[in-house]
Design a protein around this motif. Structure first.
Motif, PDB file in Angstrom:
ATOM      1  N   UNK A  22       0.839  -1.203   0.000  1.00 59.12           N
ATOM      2  CA  UNK A  22       0.000   0.000   0.000  1.00 59.12           C
ATOM      3  C   UNK A  22       0.872   1.250   0.000  1.00 59.12           C
ATOM      4  N   UNK A  23       0.379   2.320  -0.609  1.00 54.45           N
ATOM      5  CA  UNK A  23       1.122   3.564  -0.678  1.00 54.45           C
ATOM      6  C   UNK A  23       0.423   4.644   0.141  1.00 54.45           C
ATOM      7  N   UNK A  24       1.216   5.568   0.657  1.00 54.80           N
ATOM      8  CA  UNK A  24       0.676   6.687   1.419  1.00 54.80           C
ATOM      9  C   UNK A  24       0.081   7.701   0.456  1.00 54.80           C
ATOM     10  N   UNK A  25      -1.192   7.978   0.617  1.00 55.65           N
ATOM     11  CA  UNK A  25      -1.894   8.952  -0.212  1.00 55.65           C
ATOM     12  C   UNK A  25      -2.091  10.222   0.613  1.00 55.65           C
ATOM     13  N   UNK A  26      -1.489  11.316   0.184  1.00 56.33           N
ATOM     14  CA  UNK A  26      -1.563  12.565   0.937  1.00 56.33           C
ATOM     15  C   UNK A  26      -2.718  13.461   0.492  1.00 56.33           C
ATOM     16  N   UNK A  27      -3.639  12.898  -0.289  1.00 57.17           N
ATOM     17  CA  UNK A  27      -4.850  13.657  -0.609  1.00 57.17           C
ATOM     18  C   UNK A  27      -5.619  13.928   0.683  1.00 57.17           C
ATOM     19  N   UNK A  28      -6.004  15.159   0.890  1.00 56.39           N
ATOM     20  CA  UNK A  28      -6.717  15.512   2.109  1.00 56.39           C
ATOM     21  C   UNK A  28      -5.807  15.816   3.284  1.00 56.39           C
ATOM     22  N   UNK A  29      -4.494  15.849   3.033  1.00 59.27           N
ATOM     23  CA  UNK A  29      -3.532  16.199   4.068  1.00 59.27           C
ATOM     24  C   UNK A  29      -2.960  17.586   3.779  1.00 59.27           C
ATOM     25  N   UNK A  30      -2.609  18.293   4.836  1.00 62.01           N
ATOM     26  CA  UNK A  30      -2.071  19.643   4.722  1.00 62.01           C
ATOM     27  C   UNK A  30      -0.655  19.678   5.286  1.00 62.01           C
ATOM     28  N   UNK A  31       0.288  20.223   4.504  1.00 59.15           N
ATOM     29  CA  UNK A  31       1.649  20.423   4.991  1.00 59.15           C
ATOM     30  C   UNK A  31       1.628  21.594   5.971  1.00 59.15           C
ATOM     31  N   UNK A  32       1.899  21.320   7.255  1.00 59.44           N
ATOM     32  CA  UNK A  32       1.779  22.360   8.280  1.00 59.44           C
ATOM     33  C   UNK A  32       3.130  22.767   8.871  1.00 59.44           C
ATOM     34  N   UNK A  33       4.171  21.974   8.606  1.00 60.76           N
ATOM     35  CA  UNK A  33       5.520  22.350   9.072  1.00 60.76           C
ATOM     36  C   UNK A  33       6.532  21.691   8.157  1.00 60.76           C
ATOM     37  N   UNK A  34       7.630  22.399   7.883  1.00 58.15           N
ATOM     38  CA  UNK A  34       8.678  21.833   7.047  1.00 58.15           C
ATOM     39  C   UNK A  34       9.986  22.555   7.310  1.00 58.15           C
ATOM     40  N   UNK A  35      11.077  21.877   7.025  1.00 58.13           N
ATOM     41  CA  UNK A  35      12.393  22.502   7.015  1.00 58.13           C
ATOM     42  C   UNK A  35      13.107  22.016   5.765  1.00 58.13           C
ATOM     43  N   UNK A  36      13.388  22.956   4.867  1.00 59.36           N
ATOM     44  CA  UNK A  36      14.065  22.657   3.607  1.00 59.36           C
ATOM     45  C   UNK A  36      15.562  22.958   3.691  1.00 59.36           C
ATOM     46  N   UNK A  37      16.016  23.457   4.845  1.00 62.89           N
ATOM     47  CA  UNK A  37      17.426  23.794   5.070  1.00 62.89           C
ATOM     48  C   UNK A  37      17.959  24.760   4.009  1.00 62.89           C
ATOM     49  N   UNK A  38      17.110  25.719   3.663  1.00 65.21           N
ATOM     50  CA  UNK A  38      17.461  26.710   2.639  1.00 65.21           C
ATOM     51  C   UNK A  38      17.829  28.037   3.303  1.00 65.21           C
ATOM     52  N   UNK A  39      18.761  27.967   4.255  1.00 73.09           N
ATOM     53  CA  UNK A  39      19.163  29.152   5.003  1.00 73.09           C
ATOM     54  C   UNK A  39      20.624  28.991   5.426  1.00 73.09           C
TER      55      UNK A  39
ATOM     56  N   UNK B 180       9.386  17.060   6.700  1.00 69.09           N
ATOM     57  CA  UNK B 180       8.039  17.624   6.563  1.00 69.09           C
ATOM     58  C   UNK B 180       7.062  16.923   7.503  1.00 69.09           C
ATOM     59  N   UNK B 181       6.042  17.700   7.905  1.00 71.67           N
ATOM     60  CA  UNK B 181       5.016  17.190   8.812  1.00 71.67           C
ATOM     61  C   UNK B 181       3.652  17.602   8.277  1.00 71.67           C
ATOM     62  N   UNK B 182       2.752  16.622   8.129  1.00 74.87           N
ATOM     63  CA  UNK B 182       1.418  16.844   7.584  1.00 74.87           C
ATOM     64  C   UNK B 182       0.361  16.501   8.629  1.00 74.87           C
ATOM     65  N   UNK B 183      -0.789  17.178   8.524  1.00 80.81           N
ATOM     66  CA  UNK B 183      -1.952  16.820   9.318  1.00 80.81           C
ATOM     67  C   UNK B 183      -3.164  16.696   8.403  1.00 80.81           C
ATOM     68  N   UNK B 184      -4.110  15.853   8.816  1.00 81.24           N
ATOM     69  CA  UNK B 184      -5.358  15.731   8.081  1.00 81.24           C
ATOM     70  C   UNK B 184      -6.091  17.066   8.098  1.00 81.24           C
ATOM     71  N   UNK B 185      -6.690  17.416   6.972  1.00 81.96           N
ATOM     72  CA  UNK B 185      -7.391  18.697   6.861  1.00 81.96           C
ATOM     73  C   UNK B 185      -8.441  18.858   7.954  1.00 81.96           C
ATOM     74  N   UNK B 186      -9.186  17.796   8.252  1.00 85.06           N
ATOM     75  CA  UNK B 186     -10.288  17.905   9.215  1.00 85.06           C
ATOM     76  C   UNK B 186      -9.847  17.690  10.656  1.00 85.06           C
TER      77      UNK B 186
ATOM     78  N   UNK C 233       0.111  12.625  13.093  1.00 80.03           N
ATOM     79  CA  UNK C 233       0.196  13.153  11.742  1.00 80.03           C
ATOM     80  C   UNK C 233       1.088  12.270  10.895  1.00 80.03           C
ATOM     81  N   UNK C 234       1.484  12.793   9.736  1.00 83.89           N
ATOM     82  CA  UNK C 234       2.391  12.067   8.848  1.00 83.89           C
ATOM     83  C   UNK C 234       3.720  12.808   8.805  1.00 83.89           C
ATOM     84  N   UNK C 235       4.804  12.091   9.136  1.00 89.45           N
ATOM     85  CA  UNK C 235       6.155  12.640   9.220  1.00 89.45           C
ATOM     86  C   UNK C 235       6.984  12.051   8.080  1.00 89.45           C
ATOM     87  N   UNK C 236       7.810  12.891   7.461  1.00 93.47           N
ATOM     88  CA  UNK C 236       8.551  12.433   6.295  1.00 93.47           C
ATOM     89  C   UNK C 236       9.895  13.148   6.223  1.00 93.47           C
TER      90      UNK C 236
END
Length: 433
Positions: A42-59, A425-431, A122-125
């Motif tokens: 099975x694959x993780x489907x991020x439909x309906x999930x919102x990216x609420x925190x991230x660090x791209x290390x672009x600093x 990255x950290x995602x949470x369900x929209x609802x 949530x979903x952590x990646x």
């Protein structure tokens, strides 16, 4: 602690035939399909999930401290101390750098950081590459800090403790409770499940052009050690037995396993301990094994007084638990060679790095953490699913590099390598936000 490894990738094995000391052009023989899950992952489907925190290390490197805290101390449960100076942000990548450097009473230094912010369900990646050396532990994980939380237990969830070149390890630790083993030793409850990519327990290598020789050798550079359960050397036939069959020597009438000849002598480069001698690899039972030493040359050799003609080489490797083959103690590479009277000639080779090298390429490791369940992913494909029994409180995200013996040989090759992190990255369900 149990270790269960799952084999997910097919292998392509090149067979180089040697006949009377003459190296023939490469020929490819059919090999059995790899063990694989009976259902698609099975694959993780991020439909309906919102990216609420991230660090791209672009600093700039100095801005890392706004978002993360760093260890600055020895770590006596591992082989390295860990310091902020070993954590470097450069060109959009976070590097956790290994250095052969005496500091804090230890011979190596590396880096470990955790977020100032705490997270819960949530979903952590995280997308990262392993340090390109054995002996390194490349970790993306979650862990509570301080006293017991108001909900659940103190816990650690290792989303991946990656060992070079292609091992994924998932762990769940309960740091609040203590259990006492039959030997009286105390420990914390833990559940491990690991995945070895590009490896398998059984190999059957039929040669399109038979070889004639008096000496055959199986060698590997696998670190730290490996188990050869059975090594078989069959004569020429139009078919060969299932390599995992415990009665392989009797499964096909008239087929001779020359490894079992009374005249065959078996030797090895060394042993892991006195109970894992080379003769155990040719005793006709898969419950015993020759186990290689941790370091140095690692080979097992068969020699006959008169030349024999070989049509197929088979071997079983690894560890069997509760009737299932695990990846623990398997070879990550091998070379089978025949002696032509003057030199060794390669007959067959395999290196799992050709199939899966997690130091050369970035991969994404993820965790779906809910109140009821923990689901682990690689590249958004499910690896493991288990009930969430005690991980109920918020905690930081951790990124850590460590140098440890159980991740393979520790050598100067580690110096200057690094775990390279592209993003977290950290995602949470929209609802549920």
């Amino acid at each position: 602690m149990s270790r269960l490894h799952v084999y997910l990738r097919p292998l392509t094995i090149g067979i180089l035939a040697v006949f009377l000391g003459v190296v023939a052009p490469p020929s490819f023989a059919e090999t059995p399909a790899d063990p694989s899950p009976t259902v698609s992952q099975p694959q993780m489907d991020l439909s309906g999930w919102k990216l609420v925190w991230q660090d791209e290390f672009d600093y700039p490197n100095e801005d890392l401290d706004k978002h993360w805290e760093s260890q600055n101390a020895p770590s006596h449960h591992i082989l390295c101390s860990r310091w902020r100076e070993n954590v470097v942000v450069k060109d959009g990548i976070l590097h956790l750098v290994n250095r052969k450097q005496q500091r804090g009473g230890q011979d190596w230094t590396s880096g470990s950081i955790w977020t100032r912010k705490k997270f819960k369900y949530g979903y952590f990646e995280c997308r990262y590459r392993y340090a390109e050396s054995t002996g390194t532990n490349n970790s993306f994980w979650l862990m509570t800090r301080g006293d017991d939380p108001t909900e659940g237990k103190r816990f650690e969830i290792d989303i991946n403790e990656g060992h070079y070149p292609n091992e994924v390890n998932t762990n769940i630790h309960n740091w609040s409770d203590v259990v006492v083993g039959d030997d009286g030793k105390k420990s914390h409850p833990s559940a491990h499940k690991g995945f070895a990519f590009g490896m398998r327990p059984d190999y059957s290598l039929p040669l399109e052009i038979p070889i004639t020789t008096t000496r055959l050798r199986l060698a590997s550079n696998t670190s730290p050690h490996f188990h050869i359960r059975e090594l078989r050397v069959f004569g020429v036939s139009d078919r060969y037995p299932d390599p995992l069959s415990e009665s392989a020597d009797q499964d096909i009438d008239g087929l001779v396993n020359h490894a079992a000849d009374a005249s065959a002598q078996v030797t090895a480069s060394g042993v892991f301990n006195p109970n894992t001698r080379p003769e155990h690899a040719v005793d006709g039972t898969i419950s015993t094994s020759w186990t290689s030493p941790d370091d140095g040359e690692k080979w097992i050799e068969l020699q006959w007084p008169d030349p024999i003609t070989i049509g197929c080489v088979q071997f079983i490797n690894g560890w069997q638990k509760d009737g299932h083959w695990t990846g623990w103690g398997q070879v990550s590479d091998y070379t089978i060679q025949a002696h032509d009277g003057k030199t060794w000639q390669d007959v067959a080779t395999m290196n799992s790095k050709d199939e899966a090298d997690f130091g050369a390429n970035y991969h994404t490791y993820g965790l779906l953490w809910t109140e009821d369940e923990l689901v682990f992913y690689q590249d958004r494909k499910e690896l493991r699913r288990t009930p969430n029994e005690f991980c109920k409180s918020e905690c930081p995200i951790w990124l850590s590099e460590a140098i440890i013996h159980w991740a393979g040989t520790v050598s100067d090759q580690i110096d200057g390598t690094s775990m390279k992190v592209d993003w977290v990255r950290y995602y949470q369900k929209e609802n549920e936000r």
